[in-house]
Design a protein around this motif. Structure first.
Motif, PDB file in Angstrom:
ATOM      1  N   PHE A  71       0.826  -1.354  -0.010  1.00  0.00           N
ATOM      2  CA  PHE A  71       0.033   0.013  -0.066  1.00  0.00           C
ATOM      3  C   PHE A  71       0.908   1.279  -0.144  1.00  0.00           C
ATOM      4  CE2 PHE A  71      -1.917   3.560   2.276  1.00  0.00           C
ATOM      5  CZ  PHE A  71      -3.268   3.712   1.701  1.00  0.00           C
ATOM      6  N   LEU A  72       1.871   1.171   0.892  1.00  0.00           N
ATOM      7  CA  LEU A  72       2.718   2.496   0.840  1.00  0.00           C
ATOM      8  C   LEU A  72       3.389   2.542  -0.126  1.00  0.00           C
ATOM      9  CD1 LEU A  72       4.029   2.115   4.643  1.00  0.00           C
ATOM     10  CD2 LEU A  72       2.358   3.631   3.590  1.00  0.00           C
ATOM     11  N   LEU A  73       4.021   1.475  -1.066  1.00  0.00           N
ATOM     12  CA  LEU A  73       4.510   1.629  -2.257  1.00  0.00           C
ATOM     13  C   LEU A  73       3.755   2.170  -3.079  1.00  0.00           C
ATOM     14  CD1 LEU A  73       6.894  -1.363  -2.258  1.00  0.00           C
ATOM     15  CD2 LEU A  73       7.776   0.886  -1.882  1.00  0.00           C
ATOM     16  N   SER A  74       2.546   1.781  -2.949  1.00  0.00           N
ATOM     17  CA  SER A  74       1.656   2.554  -4.316  1.00  0.00           C
ATOM     18  C   SER A  74       1.143   3.742  -4.016  1.00  0.00           C
ATOM     19  CB  SER A  74       0.172   1.624  -3.978  1.00  0.00           C
ATOM     20  OG  SER A  74      -0.369   1.688  -2.959  1.00  0.00           O
ATOM     21  N   GLN A  75       1.393   4.285  -2.758  1.00  0.00           N
ATOM     22  CA  GLN A  75       1.246   5.912  -2.558  1.00  0.00           C
ATOM     23  C   GLN A  75       2.388   6.561  -2.892  1.00  0.00           C
ATOM     24  OE1 GLN A  75      -1.782   6.757  -1.939  1.00  0.00           O
ATOM     25  NE2 GLN A  75      -2.490   4.922  -2.354  1.00  0.00           N
ATOM     26  N   GLY A  76       3.339   5.995  -3.496  1.00  0.00           N
ATOM     27  CA  GLY A  76       4.678   6.902  -3.652  1.00  0.00           C
ATOM     28  C   GLY A  76       5.727   6.962  -2.383  1.00  0.00           C
ATOM     29  N   PHE A  77       5.602   6.113  -1.589  1.00  0.00           N
ATOM     30  CA  PHE A  77       6.555   6.051  -0.473  1.00  0.00           C
ATOM     31  C   PHE A  77       7.744   5.337  -0.814  1.00  0.00           C
ATOM     32  CE2 PHE A  77       2.526   7.052   1.918  1.00  0.00           C
ATOM     33  CZ  PHE A  77       3.105   7.989   2.858  1.00  0.00           C
TER      34      PHE A  77
END
Length: 340
Positions: free
Chosen positions: A314-320
């Motif tokens: 989820f965090l990677l999908s949000q650009g983290f």
């Protein structure tokens, strides 16, 4: 003389007991080695009786009632035949020594035979370059030889592989021998288990499989077959592995500090049956590497892994961007004693 009489009574009881054992073994059709060992024990008991009686005879005058009673207790081969027969004592002693030597020789042969059998059951020590020379043994893996085997996971053993020959590396969960030519192994890899069948009318393959300690790591080559009935005790219940070759890669200790079936029991099971073995917390922590193999601990770590994977996704999908900050510091870390 009273002490000598007690010694004679004990020796007579030993002779009677040994003689009865020899007769029982012969009536049962016992192995030749067992009968020979019992005969040697009987001969030793007779020799002890003879020595005790002769010691008592030396303290009695010849011709007295006590002397006659003691002489009757001597074994037939040891009874004195009169003064004119004393010259035969040396040949009798020679024959007794020869019998004892033969008995010792038979015992040594029996021990050597047992040692050879144990060595055969333990299997030969093999390297990867030599493993094709034997269908079982203890495999020593080194990086000097590149393995070309294609591995199949236990969870991949499914009915569609029926008739195919595969290599599997797993741990021995249980070993159950039935007769001289059949042994069942339960192989475990992660949370998946499968049954392996070792059948051989000749050779030591079955004996080698039966002596593998639990939790040993083995390499198994066999054919996937479909059993007539589902194997209820295994997760891969629809298939069996007919073992053709078996190698022990890492042999576990014969006696483990804890058994997985004991560590895997729930509190409800232990409360319902107090006779079951309970593995205490200190034993689990002292032998954590074994305790982590239980299904409950395996499930906990898989849940943790899945949660972390979803958070990360989820965090990677949000650009983290995932970073790993340094965890090592130059000074001692703060402990509970410093805080309180």
């Amino acid at each position: 003389l009273c002490v000598l009489a007690m010694s004679i009574e004990a020796a007579e009881a030993a002779v009677a007991s040994s003689g009865q054992r020899v007769r029982d073994l012969k009536a049962e059709g016992a192995a030749k080695e067992a009968v020979e060992a019992a005969v040697a024990e009987l001969q030793a008991a007779k020799a002890t009786l003879t020595a005790s009686v002769e010691a008592a005879l030396a303290s009695c005058a010849e011709g007295t009632p006590e002397y006659d009673v003691l002489k009757a207790k001597l074994p037939a081969a040891a009874k004195p035949k009169g003064k004119e027969k004393k010259k035969d004592d040396a040949p009798q002693n020679d024959r007794a020594a020869a019998k004892a030597a033969r008995a010792a020789q038979r015992g040594a042969k029996a021990e050597a035979k047992a040692a050879t059998k144990d060595e055969a059951v333990l299997g030969p020590n093999l390297s990867q370059a030599e493993m094709d020379s034997a269908e079982f043994g203890n495999l020593f893996i080194q990086s000097t030889h590149a393995a070309t085997r294609a591995w199949t996971g236990v969870k991949e053993l499914v009915p569609s592989l029926a008739g195919q020959q595969v290599w599997v590396r797993a741990r021995v969960a249980t070993s159950r021998k039935q007769g001289k030519s059949l042994c069942f192994l339960q192989l475990r890899q992660s949370m998946h288990t499968a049954q392996a069948v070792v059948f051989a009318k000749e050779g030591e393959l079955v004996g080698f499989a039966a002596t593998l300690p639990r939790e040993s790591v083995v390499d198994v080559f066999g054919e996937v077959t479909l059993p007539a009935e589902a194997v209820a005790s295994c997760s891969q219940s629809a298939v069996e592995l007919q073992v053709r070759r078996l190698y022990c890669v890492s042999r576990a200790m014969p006696e483990l500090p804890l058994q997985l079936e004991d560590a895997a029991r729930s509190d409800e099971q232990l409360a319902a049956d107090p006779s079951l073995t309970r593995v205490n917390q200190d034993v689990r922590l002292n032998h954590r590497v074994i305790d982590l193999r239980t299904a409950a601990n395996q499930g906990i770590f898989r849940l943790q892994s899945a949660v972390c994977e979803h958070f990360r996704g989820f965090l990677l999908s949000q650009g983290f961007t995932e970073i790993h900050s340094p965890k090592m510091i130059g000074t001692a870390s703060e402990g509970g004693a410093d805080v309180f």
